[in-house]
Write a protein that holds these residues in place. Structure first.
Motif, PDB file in Angstrom:
ATOM      1  N   ALA A 105       0.772  -1.607  -0.148  1.00  0.00           N
ATOM      2  CA  ALA A 105      -0.106  -0.273  -0.113  1.00  0.00           C
ATOM      3  C   ALA A 105       1.138   1.518   0.213  1.00  0.00           C
ATOM      4  CB  ALA A 105      -1.249  -0.198   0.884  1.00  0.00           C
ATOM      5  N   GLY A 106       0.657   2.420  -0.859  1.00  0.00           N
ATOM      6  CA  GLY A 106       1.093   3.575  -1.189  1.00  0.00           C
ATOM      7  C   GLY A 106       3.214   3.739  -1.599  1.00  0.00           C
ATOM      8  N   GLN A 107       2.689   2.631  -1.861  1.00  0.00           N
ATOM      9  CA  GLN A 107       4.654   1.873  -2.481  1.00  0.00           C
ATOM     10  C   GLN A 107       4.874   1.590  -4.234  1.00  0.00           C
ATOM     11  OE1 GLN A 107       7.450   1.176  -0.022  1.00  0.00           O
ATOM     12  NE2 GLN A 107       5.662   1.061   1.008  1.00  0.00           N
ATOM     13  N   GLY A 108       5.481   2.123  -4.571  1.00  0.00           N
ATOM     14  CA  GLY A 108       5.900   2.513  -6.054  1.00  0.00           C
ATOM     15  C   GLY A 108       6.134   1.560  -7.169  1.00  0.00           C
ATOM     16  N   ILE A 109       6.229   1.138  -8.100  1.00  0.00           N
ATOM     17  CA  ILE A 109       6.267  -0.439  -8.972  1.00  0.00           C
ATOM     18  C   ILE A 109       7.265  -0.963  -8.211  1.00  0.00           C
ATOM     19  CG2 ILE A 109       7.415   0.615 -10.793  1.00  0.00           C
ATOM     20  CD1 ILE A 109       4.268  -2.324 -10.864  1.00  0.00           C
ATOM     21  N   GLU A 110       8.338   0.119  -8.418  1.00  0.00           N
ATOM     22  CA  GLU A 110       9.668  -1.149  -7.764  1.00  0.00           C
ATOM     23  C   GLU A 110       9.992  -1.474  -5.846  1.00  0.00           C
ATOM     24  OE1 GLU A 110      12.453  -0.610  -9.831  1.00  0.00           O
ATOM     25  OE2 GLU A 110      11.503   0.520 -11.080  1.00  0.00           O
ATOM     26  N   ALA A 111       9.170  -0.929  -6.085  1.00  0.00           N
ATOM     27  CA  ALA A 111       9.180  -1.192  -3.825  1.00  0.00           C
ATOM     28  C   ALA A 111       7.903  -2.596  -4.370  1.00  0.00           C
ATOM     29  CB  ALA A 111       8.423  -0.865  -3.279  1.00  0.00           C
ATOM     30  N   VAL A 112       7.310  -2.957  -5.090  1.00  0.00           N
ATOM     31  CA  VAL A 112       5.901  -3.774  -5.345  1.00  0.00           C
ATOM     32  C   VAL A 112       6.013  -4.919  -6.362  1.00  0.00           C
ATOM     33  CG1 VAL A 112       3.981  -4.357  -6.004  1.00  0.00           C
ATOM     34  CG2 VAL A 112       3.623  -1.908  -4.342  1.00  0.00           C
ATOM     35  N   ARG A 113       7.287  -4.826  -6.944  1.00  0.00           N
ATOM     36  CA  ARG A 113       7.797  -6.128  -7.430  1.00  0.00           C
ATOM     37  C   ARG A 113       9.106  -6.852  -6.819  1.00  0.00           C
ATOM     38  NH1 ARG A 113       9.948  -1.971 -11.874  1.00  0.00           N
ATOM     39  NH2 ARG A 113       8.467  -2.348 -13.423  1.00  0.00           N
ATOM     40  N   PRO A 114       9.681  -6.721  -5.495  1.00  0.00           N
ATOM     41  CA  PRO A 114      10.474  -7.767  -4.954  1.00  0.00           C
ATOM     42  C   PRO A 114       9.214  -8.398  -4.163  1.00  0.00           C
ATOM     43  CG  PRO A 114      11.453  -5.720  -4.358  1.00  0.00           C
ATOM     44  CD  PRO A 114      10.822  -5.707  -5.546  1.00  0.00           C
ATOM     45  N   ILE A 115       8.521  -7.591  -3.268  1.00  0.00           N
ATOM     46  CA  ILE A 115       6.731  -8.656  -2.554  1.00  0.00           C
ATOM     47  C   ILE A 115       6.664  -9.186  -3.706  1.00  0.00           C
ATOM     48  CG2 ILE A 115       5.361  -8.061  -1.502  1.00  0.00           C
ATOM     49  CD1 ILE A 115       6.212  -4.918  -0.397  1.00  0.00           C
ATOM     50  N   ARG A 116       6.514  -9.134  -4.971  1.00  0.00           N
ATOM     51  CA  ARG A 116       5.585  -9.812  -5.506  1.00  0.00           C
ATOM     52  C   ARG A 116       5.817 -11.271  -6.025  1.00  0.00           C
ATOM     53  NH1 ARG A 116       5.889  -7.621 -11.417  1.00  0.00           N
ATOM     54  NH2 ARG A 116       8.426  -8.314 -10.906  1.00  0.00           N
ATOM     55  N   ASP A 117       7.256 -11.089  -5.969  1.00  0.00           N
ATOM     56  CA  ASP A 117       8.150 -12.051  -6.831  1.00  0.00           C
ATOM     57  C   ASP A 117       7.927 -13.081  -5.146  1.00  0.00           C
ATOM     58  OD1 ASP A 117       8.487 -11.186  -9.019  1.00  0.00           O
ATOM     59  OD2 ASP A 117      11.058 -10.269  -8.486  1.00  0.00           O
ATOM     60  N   GLU A 118       8.451 -12.326  -4.042  1.00  0.00           N
ATOM     61  CA  GLU A 118       8.431 -13.235  -2.249  1.00  0.00           C
ATOM     62  C   GLU A 118       6.934 -14.184  -2.714  1.00  0.00           C
ATOM     63  OE1 GLU A 118       9.780 -14.816   1.525  1.00  0.00           O
ATOM     64  OE2 GLU A 118      10.742 -13.841  -0.851  1.00  0.00           O
ATOM     65  N   ILE A 119       5.849 -13.862  -2.802  1.00  0.00           N
ATOM     66  CA  ILE A 119       4.624 -14.220  -2.901  1.00  0.00           C
ATOM     67  C   ILE A 119       4.585 -15.298  -4.063  1.00  0.00           C
ATOM     68  CG2 ILE A 119       2.190 -13.632  -3.184  1.00  0.00           C
ATOM     69  CD1 ILE A 119       2.015 -10.782  -2.022  1.00  0.00           C
ATOM     70  N   ARG A 120       5.279 -15.122  -4.832  1.00  0.00           N
ATOM     71  CA  ARG A 120       5.134 -15.924  -6.109  1.00  0.00           C
ATOM     72  C   ARG A 120       5.859 -16.829  -5.044  1.00  0.00           C
ATOM     73  NH1 ARG A 120       5.555 -16.560 -12.014  1.00  0.00           N
ATOM     74  NH2 ARG A 120       5.606 -18.666 -12.761  1.00  0.00           N
ATOM     75  N   SER A 121       7.514 -16.745  -4.684  1.00  0.00           N
ATOM     76  CA  SER A 121       8.294 -18.488  -4.229  1.00  0.00           C
ATOM     77  C   SER A 121       7.386 -18.866  -3.242  1.00  0.00           C
ATOM     78  CB  SER A 121       9.426 -17.783  -4.175  1.00  0.00           C
ATOM     79  OG  SER A 121       9.500 -16.623  -2.711  1.00  0.00           O
ATOM     80  N   ARG A 122       6.769 -18.055  -2.148  1.00  0.00           N
ATOM     81  CA  ARG A 122       6.328 -18.577  -1.212  1.00  0.00           C
ATOM     82  C   ARG A 122       4.902 -19.590  -1.384  1.00  0.00           C
ATOM     83  NH1 ARG A 122       6.190 -15.706   4.317  1.00  0.00           N
ATOM     84  NH2 ARG A 122       8.326 -14.655   3.600  1.00  0.00           N
ATOM     85  N   VAL A 123       4.222 -19.182  -2.639  1.00  0.00           N
ATOM     86  CA  VAL A 123       2.699 -19.476  -3.456  1.00  0.00           C
ATOM     87  C   VAL A 123       3.790 -21.034  -4.057  1.00  0.00           C
ATOM     88  CG1 VAL A 123       1.356 -19.574  -5.239  1.00  0.00           C
ATOM     89  CG2 VAL A 123       1.619 -17.948  -3.481  1.00  0.00           C
ATOM     90  N   GLU A 124       4.508 -21.246  -4.453  1.00  0.00           N
ATOM     91  CA  GLU A 124       5.015 -22.018  -5.220  1.00  0.00           C
ATOM     92  C   GLU A 124       5.581 -23.468  -4.337  1.00  0.00           C
ATOM     93  OE1 GLU A 124       8.347 -20.187  -7.757  1.00  0.00           O
ATOM     94  OE2 GLU A 124       7.511 -20.249  -9.322  1.00  0.00           O
ATOM     95  N   ALA A 125       6.360 -23.257  -2.749  1.00  0.00           N
ATOM     96  CA  ALA A 125       6.203 -23.788  -1.366  1.00  0.00           C
ATOM     97  C   ALA A 125       4.828 -24.641  -1.173  1.00  0.00           C
ATOM     98  CB  ALA A 125       7.279 -22.688  -0.813  1.00  0.00           C
ATOM     99  N   LEU A 126       3.835 -23.467  -1.534  1.00  0.00           N
ATOM    100  CA  LEU A 126       2.498 -23.658  -0.577  1.00  0.00           C
ATOM    101  C   LEU A 126       2.106 -24.890  -1.873  1.00  0.00           C
ATOM    102  CD1 LEU A 126       0.310 -23.272   0.872  1.00  0.00           C
ATOM    103  CD2 LEU A 126      -0.513 -22.056  -0.516  1.00  0.00           C
ATOM    104  N   ILE A 127       1.955 -24.751  -2.539  1.00  0.00           N
ATOM    105  CA  ILE A 127       2.027 -25.084  -3.694  1.00  0.00           C
ATOM    106  C   ILE A 127       2.161 -27.107  -3.645  1.00  0.00           C
ATOM    107  CG2 ILE A 127       1.594 -26.387  -6.092  1.00  0.00           C
ATOM    108  CD1 ILE A 127       1.353 -23.284  -6.751  1.00  0.00           C
ATOM    109  N   ALA A 128       3.530 -26.819  -3.553  1.00  0.00           N
ATOM    110  CA  ALA A 128       4.376 -28.172  -3.410  1.00  0.00           C
ATOM    111  C   ALA A 128       4.365 -28.955  -2.112  1.00  0.00           C
ATOM    112  CB  ALA A 128       6.828 -27.826  -3.149  1.00  0.00           C
ATOM    113  N   SER A 129       3.721 -28.027  -1.527  1.00  0.00           N
ATOM    114  CA  SER A 129       3.361 -28.717   0.477  1.00  0.00           C
ATOM    115  C   SER A 129       1.910 -29.754   0.031  1.00  0.00           C
ATOM    116  CB  SER A 129       3.247 -27.369   1.723  1.00  0.00           C
ATOM    117  OG  SER A 129       2.155 -26.876   1.187  1.00  0.00           O
ATOM    118  N   LEU A 130       1.549 -28.619  -0.724  1.00  0.00           N
ATOM    119  CA  LEU A 130      -0.023 -29.055  -1.200  1.00  0.00           C
ATOM    120  C   LEU A 130      -0.047 -30.986  -1.714  1.00  0.00           C
ATOM    121  CD1 LEU A 130      -2.373 -26.272  -1.822  1.00  0.00           C
ATOM    122  CD2 LEU A 130      -2.042 -27.473   0.326  1.00  0.00           C
ATOM    123  N   GLY A 131       1.060 -31.603  -2.281  1.00  0.00           N
ATOM    124  CA  GLY A 131       0.923 -32.639  -3.242  1.00  0.00           C
ATOM    125  C   GLY A 131       0.614 -32.254  -3.938  1.00  0.00           C
TER     126      GLY A 131
END
Length: 131
Positions: A105-131
């Motif tokens: 919230a209130g961040q520019g695109i440069e600050a949001v990209r690393p948050i997005r990429d961290e979310i993607r890696s956590r979602v990929e790990a979540l998918i793996a853990s769900l089998g």
């Protein structure tokens, strides 16, 4: 086996939880049911979160922030919280994870990209853990 249901929760349901839901829907397809909600939903999705997701080919522009309900938690197998703290109801037998992520919230695109990429890696790990 039935499809697992994953609920992503943050305060405003306008950034982190929407990006996570977008990634899970995109990467897992129909193998997982995806919900997202907020303890105090915003009026609209964060435009910078929409832009960041569009950069990786995922459209979340049509989504709307939704209020967190006890029913959505009860319907979920996995509840991922992102900074909503005690506002998230707890039910025994559910899998809970708290993802510590910066709020876009209130961040520019440069600050949001690393948050997005961290979310993607956590979602990929979540998918793996769900089998």
């Amino acid at each position: 086996m039935t499809r697992p249901t994953v609920l992503f929760v943050c305060v405003h349901n306008a950034g982190r939880s929407q990006m996570a839901a977008g990634f899970l829907q995109h990467l897992a397809g129909d193998r997982v049911d995806v919900l997202s909600a907020g303890s105090a939903p915003a009026d609209q999705i964060n435009p910078t979160a929409i832009e960041a997701m569009a950069e990786v080919g995922i459209d979340i522009a049509g989504e709307q922030p939704k209020v967190l309900t006890t029913e959505s938690v009860q319907a979920s197998d996995v509840v991922i919280t992102m900074g909503c703290g005690d506002a998230c109801p707890f039910y025994p037998g559910k899998r809970y994870e708290d993802w510590k992520l910066d709020d876009p919230a209130g961040q520019g695109i440069e600050a949001v990209r690393p948050i997005r990429d961290e979310i993607r890696s956590r979602v990929e790990a979540l998918i793996a853990s769900l089998g």
